[in-house]
Design an enzyme around this catalytic site. Structure first.
Site, PDB file in Angstrom:
ATOM      1  N   SER A 265      12.647 -13.663  10.079  1.00 19.10           N
ATOM      2  CA  SER A 265      13.103 -13.392   8.709  1.00 19.10           C
ATOM      3  C   SER A 265      13.606 -14.617   7.966  1.00 19.10           C
ATOM      4  O   SER A 265      13.542 -14.658   6.739  1.00 19.10           O
ATOM      5  CB  SER A 265      14.176 -12.312   8.733  1.00 19.10           C
ATOM      6  OG  SER A 265      15.201 -12.660   9.642  1.00 19.10           O
TER       7      SER A 265
ATOM      8  N   LYS B 100      14.251 -13.372   1.379  1.00 22.91           N
ATOM      9  CA  LYS B 100      15.085 -12.886   0.279  1.00 22.91           C
ATOM     10  C   LYS B 100      14.470 -13.091  -1.102  1.00 22.91           C
ATOM     11  O   LYS B 100      14.777 -12.364  -2.037  1.00 22.91           O
ATOM     12  CB  LYS B 100      16.450 -13.568   0.331  1.00 22.91           C
ATOM     13  CG  LYS B 100      17.300 -13.159   1.528  1.00 22.91           C
ATOM     14  CD  LYS B 100      17.929 -11.792   1.327  1.00 22.91           C
ATOM     15  CE  LYS B 100      18.923 -11.472   2.445  1.00 22.91           C
ATOM     16  NZ  LYS B 100      19.511 -10.138   2.279  1.00 22.91           N
TER      17      LYS B 100
END
Lengths: 400, 400
Positions: free
Chosen positions: B302, B52
């Site tokens: 991720s 992110k």
């Protein structure tokens, strides 16, 4: 009977391409916590998840054709077993691994998976080892010792070469220390290349065989050991590593179980890495003494083979220690709605209930009471205190 | 309103040196299990443990001086919150993060630690988001959307550039897909540079908003969601990522909770890596379909922010599923030695007892019986079966 830089450099050539040149990363998290520049050497990212492959492969490669044909034997229920099994299989050398009879099946399976024959013998490690030596001699197998062997120490030393290459400015190297193979190898390599590097061996407090041994100038066996760090639980230093460590290691320090557990959890939660308790020893020492070492400091994560059940225990313990997890019992009236009311109070103070066990009998319970054992998630020590305080205010008898 | 390779290359320049160029490693373990060449991209090794940061930093850097001075607002209880908080703080931009009121304290603390102001508002995520938009507008704050923004998608795309650089021969890239920011970014970068690369988005079965949306040709909200993979639990695709995914992603596949759990445990136990459930989605797809993808295949990990309590649950569940952990209840006579005899039988069949809870009351118990709840460690499904069989042979009433 000593290992030099040349032996280690020769080992590096032997293992090149067959053993992972493990990643080396700056740990921003650990650097932030300690206020120092800390780097990590990821031996837990070896294929069998520990540095043991380095020495095992160097030793196996040194055998004669006849010795290879006859096969090898080793006694280990842990990382050494996997390292030997994996590389022996790769080289087509028959490998027999002896483990104590009570060895958990998972460890047996992990070693069998790498193609070794596993024999369960002996009530404890010493018996298994004696059996391995005797059986090996009878069957003409070469014993691959986990640490007391020049080829093994030279192999482990390749980890030290890599550290110096990956971080030429390193000033302190912290290494988990059991039998001493890894520490001896790294110290020998590092001191030969960079005499000003400080090398620190880190032992578990409950298995610190090097402390007294170094004082007495010879390997002295411990009367007993107690630590969850099975990877460095070795009762007596090896002769070969002992000499190298006496010469090249600047200090041996110890860490207790609480520190090991905290370090393991920190690596898991913050650095997103799985290490075994022994593998967390160097980081535990950094956390215990954040300002003691000259930096940049390198902590070697020696291995990652941790039993999932132990991992769960460490997580639970760490959460409890951080006040993020609270176990307590409360007495409630044995009436409809008694438990509902208690849970209502917990919801009011925002404690998240994880588990409830109803206990109906206990010597000290009144007949109209039941006891419930609760596990709740809390936000920290203050919150945990507030949760218990609130229940006491409401008249509950609560004990931790 | 679309993102191109140039935008992603520009983002790469912006974030260089401030966001980790994450490691990329061949996974021998995963390759062995699947029989294919599998590589892993470690976004869980970002400082705040997820990708992110890439998008967040690209967005923050694009703001005017006036916008920076006024500050930003974002709604997230997870990785986006930490990514925005960390980089806003670094750039001296005031950041307000809105989280639903029931957010666990740990997540609040992680975001505060990075220097953001956290506001708890709303009963659920949608309410918190509405509040953030309204409050942001009132206070003149710029909203940093977690995925529906060209700057965000371009930032996430830098991960795709790195993959192509780190593995030019890649043939398949598997990406966990929630709102679609990461998948859109990676797919746009990869397809522009290497049109023959197959890009696969992986969604949780219980939150697969892209399936129907792609069929209908527009983002369609899901009526409800259910998955432990909170990182990809997004009820409706973003407009910006939707367009990019429609153009550049070859297929969307789903994985169920069991697969996510198995993949997470495999990464933990074998690869020694901590990932969150969403972060394990691409690996789960590889494990579900070991021969489906052209290789070398890259699975993007991720993120790594997993609640320790959830981690314990996954470990326990995984061990139980593998038959290495057995929970059962047994009835024993309420006599001295009753429990000792049962434990003796368990020792005979080599089941390692982890926990025993005595239950004295239950509607169906005879007066002279007690029930014990046991957790034992077993060697696998066969052994677990043998343990239960033995107890039944001995006359115990046993139920799982």
């Amino acid at each position: 009977m000593s290992v030099g830089l040349k032996d280690i450099q020769a080992a590096a050539k032997v293992i090149e391409g067959h053993v992972v040149r493990t990643p080396f990363m700056h740990s921003r998290t650990l650097s932030e916590i300690t206020g120092a520049q800390v780097w990590l050497k990821f031996e837990n990212h070896q294929f069998t998840a520990s540095f043991k492959e380095r020495g095992a492969l160097n030793k196996l490669t040194s055998l004669t054709a006849a010795e290879r044909g006859a096969g090898v034997i080793a006694c280990s229920a842990g990382n050494h077993a996997q390292g030997v099994a994996y590389h022996a299989h790769r080289l087509g050398i028959p490998a027999t691994i002896v483990m104590p009879r009570a060895t958990p099946f998972v460890k047996v399976e992990q070693t069998q998976r790498h193609g070794a024959e596993v024999i369960l013998e002996g009530d404890g490690f010493d018996q298994a080892k004696a059996w391995a030596i005797e059986s090996g001699a009878k069957r003409g197998l070469t014993l691959v010792h986990p640490y007391d062997d020049e080829k093994i120490v030279a192999g482990q030393g390749t980890c030290g070469l890599e550290i110096i290459e990956q971080c030429p400015e390193v000033r302190t190297i912290l290494v988990p220390t059991g039998g001493g193979g890894l520490t001896a190898g790294i110290a020998t390599a590092a001191k030969a290349l960079r005499p000003d590097v400080h090398v620190v061996g880190v032992q578990a407090e409950g298995a610190a065989a090097f402390l007294q041994s170094l004082e007495e100038g010879r390997p002295v066996p411990l009367p007993s050991m107690s630590t969850m760090a099975d990877g460095i639980a070795v009762g007596c230093p090896g002769e070969v590593p002992f000499e190298a460590i006496r010469k090249n290691v600047d200090e041996i320090i110890t860490v207790n179980e609480e520190s090991l557990s905290r370090a393991l959890l920190m690596l898991l939660e913050r650095a997103k890495l799985v290490v075994e308790p022994a593998g967390a020893a160097a980081v535990a020492a950094m956390l215990d003494h954040p300002h003691r070492f000259r930096t940049p400091a390198v902590a070697v994560l020696s291995g990652g083979n941790v039993d999932p059940l132990l991992l769960m225990k460490v997580i639970r313990h760490g959460l409890a220690a951080a006040g993020r997890y609270l176990n307590f019992t409360a007495r409630i009236p044995d009436l409809p709605g008694g438990l509902a009311r208690l849970l209502g109070e917990l919801a009011e103070v925002e404690a998240n209930v994880l588990d409830v066990v109803h206990e109906r009998t206990s010597a000290t319970l009144h007949l109209d009471e039941v006891e419930v054992v609760l596990q709740v998630e809390t936000r920290g020590p203050d919150h945990a205190e507030r949760v218990l305080g609130r229940l006491r205010e409401c008249g509950y008898t609560v004990s931790e």
